[in-house]
Design a protein around this motif. Structure first.
Motif, mmCIF file in Angstrom:
data_model
loop_
_atom_site.group_PDB
_atom_site.id
_atom_site.type_symbol
_atom_site.label_atom_id
_atom_site.label_comp_id
_atom_site.label_asym_id
_atom_site.label_seq_id
_atom_site.Cartn_x
_atom_site.Cartn_y
_atom_site.Cartn_z
ATOM 1 N N THR A 111 38.216 83.469 -1.877
ATOM 2 C CA THR A 111 38.887 82.109 -1.766
ATOM 3 C C THR A 111 40.219 81.979 -2.208
ATOM 4 O O THR A 111 41.051 81.259 -1.449
ATOM 5 N N LEU A 112 41.025 83.071 -2.858
ATOM 6 C CA LEU A 112 42.331 82.925 -3.279
ATOM 7 C C LEU A 112 43.165 82.940 -2.156
ATOM 8 O O LEU A 112 43.909 82.065 -1.987
ATOM 9 N N PRO A 113 42.989 84.097 -1.444
ATOM 10 C CA PRO A 113 44.079 84.026 -0.149
ATOM 11 C C PRO A 113 43.969 82.947 0.711
ATOM 12 O O PRO A 113 44.874 82.481 1.189
ATOM 13 N N MET A 114 42.718 82.515 1.021
ATOM 14 C CA MET A 114 42.437 81.531 1.986
ATOM 15 C C MET A 114 43.089 80.090 1.234
ATOM 16 O O MET A 114 43.913 79.314 1.932
ATOM 17 N N ALA A 115 42.795 79.908 0.174
ATOM 18 C CA ALA A 115 43.438 78.604 -0.622
ATOM 19 C C ALA A 115 44.942 78.533 -0.495
ATOM 20 O O ALA A 115 45.685 77.525 -0.310
ATOM 21 N N MET A 116 45.546 79.845 -0.975
ATOM 22 C CA MET A 116 46.870 79.940 -0.935
ATOM 23 C C MET A 116 47.715 79.763 0.382
ATOM 24 O O MET A 116 48.890 79.251 0.497
ATOM 25 N N THR A 117 47.131 80.494 1.479
ATOM 26 C CA THR A 117 47.773 80.322 2.756
ATOM 27 C C THR A 117 47.529 79.193 3.295
ATOM 28 O O THR A 117 48.304 78.678 4.182
ATOM 29 N N GLU A 118 46.203 78.620 3.528
ATOM 30 C CA GLU A 118 45.695 77.603 4.139
ATOM 31 C C GLU A 118 46.197 76.266 3.535
ATOM 32 O O GLU A 118 46.568 75.389 4.316
ATOM 33 N N LEU A 119 45.944 75.913 2.266
ATOM 34 C CA LEU A 119 46.283 74.758 1.649
ATOM 35 C C LEU A 119 47.471 74.767 0.862
ATOM 36 O O LEU A 119 48.259 73.711 1.052
ATOM 37 N N THR A 120 47.987 75.829 0.272
ATOM 38 C CA THR A 120 49.277 75.619 -0.462
ATOM 39 C C THR A 120 50.414 75.725 0.517
ATOM 40 O O THR A 120 51.316 75.255 0.109
#
Length: 398
Positions: free
Chosen positions: A238-247
């Protein structure tokens, strides 16, 4: 006037000396194998781009791989105790090489699914045998350092393999499968030629996993390991997804920040492994788990690449502290004739986390956003640390 001088051990001798030659064969084989580990990080890209699968179909294939990996650690643990560490390790590597090529040349969905399930069974089958080998070969006082050096070899090889894999994938995905297969065969040959069999006598190796599951201390430690693995698995789920999609970070910014993890481990971990190995393992592991938990909780406040890098430095420090300690605890808890099974249960916790972590992480992201995800993950790390402290007295008595 005569005088005697006491030669102080060099840094390299203190960090690398005192370990038996078969261990270094295992270390070298692990490094070669990880240098060639190029397929798994690019599997999703391969399935969608080279084989034209939909995202849903690719997800199903990866789920099948996860199912195979769950069985893998338990099965490999039994085999390491029954047929031997060397045979299990070498056989697993040869089977992995064959399945890499089978997957690379599979063109239909049924063939891909079958290849991925068997690959999940065999790709990490070497881990219980490797862990048991270290426990058999290395004295208890040196085990944290030995397991830490294996951890270092895995990270060094993986970092280089990832870089080379990205370049080779541009030339053609078939290169990834062949390089990975050759690395596995090289590991198998090195193991067979340079490492003796260390399995206890057959009469001592009877019994099944029931004997392991009746060890309440080992079961409790496995639950702590599951908590640790659930935290760490967020780094590649989830870290890659959270940082690119949400942050809103780009993939380049995220990759640049994540490179710190590998760089710090390669540089710092060999410098501190000997010192950490002399400390109480339960308290040391608890400290590392707590630092990791804090690092992931801080991710809730990340808005820029710089602050992501800061959090990565924090949880990488915790990862470095834990490196080698968990394996040494398993070796301390396991009777010699059950080291394969104990290592298999330990590995099962990591396989289970690989399946559960993306499900938990994606649900938390949808339900409460990044704050819910990262504070929960941080809380799991802190609870695992407290549980580890509670297990400490029993581990010291064992």
């Amino acid at each position: 006037m005569n005088s005697t001088t006491v030669e102080k051990p060099s840094f390299l001798r203190s960090q690398l000396g005192g370990l038996p030659r078969p261990f270094w064969a295992l270390w070298g084989g692990t490094l070669v194998n990880r240098l060639g580990t190029m397929v798994m990080p690019f599997t999703g890209v391969y399935l969608t781009q080279a084989r034209g699968l939909s995202l849903a179909a690719a997800g199903m294939v990866m789920a099948v791989f996860g199912a195979g990996s769950l069985v893998s650690q338990l099965l490999a643990g039994v085999l390491a105790d029954r047929i031997g560490r060397r045979a299990t390790l070498a056989g697993g590597m040869l089977a992995t090489a064959a399945m890499m090529l089978a997957l690379g040349y599979s063109t239909t969905l049924p063939a891909i699914l079958a290849s991925m399930f068997v690959l999940g069974l065999v790709v990490d089958a070497y881990r219980p045998a490797s862990n048991a080998l270290v426990a058999d070969l290395v004295s208890p006082v040196e085990r944290p350092r030995a397991y830490g050096l294996l951890f270092w070899a895995i990270n060094l090889g993986y970092s280089v393999g990832m870089t080379a894999g990205g370049w080779l994938a541009q030339l053609g995905f078939h290169w990834l499968f062949w390089v990975d297969a050759v690395g596995c065969v090289a590991f198998a040959v090195l193991v067979w030629r340079a490492i003796p069999e260390t399995r206890p006598a057959e009469r001592e190796s009877s019994g099944g996993f029931g004997m392991v599951l009746r060890d309440r201390l080992m079961v409790a430690f496995t639950l702590v390991t599951l908590g640790n693995a659930l935290v760490y698995a967020q780094t590649y789920t989830t870290l890659p997804m959270a940082m690119t999609e949400l942050t809103g970070l780009t993939t380049g910014q995220f990759g640049l920040a994540m490179a710190l993890n590998g760089v710090l481990i390669v540089i710092v971990q060999p410098l501190v492994s000997g010192w950490l190995g002399r400390l109480d393992p339960a308290r040391t592991l608890a400290l590392g788990l707590a630092v990791m938990g804090v690092g992931f909780a801080l991710t809730s406040f990340v808005t820029t690449t710089f602050w992501l890098a800061v959090t990565i430095v924090v949880w990488t420090a915790g990862e470095i502290v834990t490196a080698g300690i968990a394996g040494a605890i398993v070796a301390r808890l396991a009777p010699a004739h059950l080291r394969g099974r104990y290592s298999g249960l330990f590995g099962f916790a990591w396989s289970a986390a690989a399946v559960l972590a993306p499900l938990l992480g994606s649900w938390l992201l949808e339900a409460g956003g990044q704050a819910a995800l990262w504070f929960t993950v941080g809380g799991i790390g802190l609870v695992s640390a407290v549980a580890m402290l509670a297990l400490g007295p029993a581990i010291r008595r064992r």
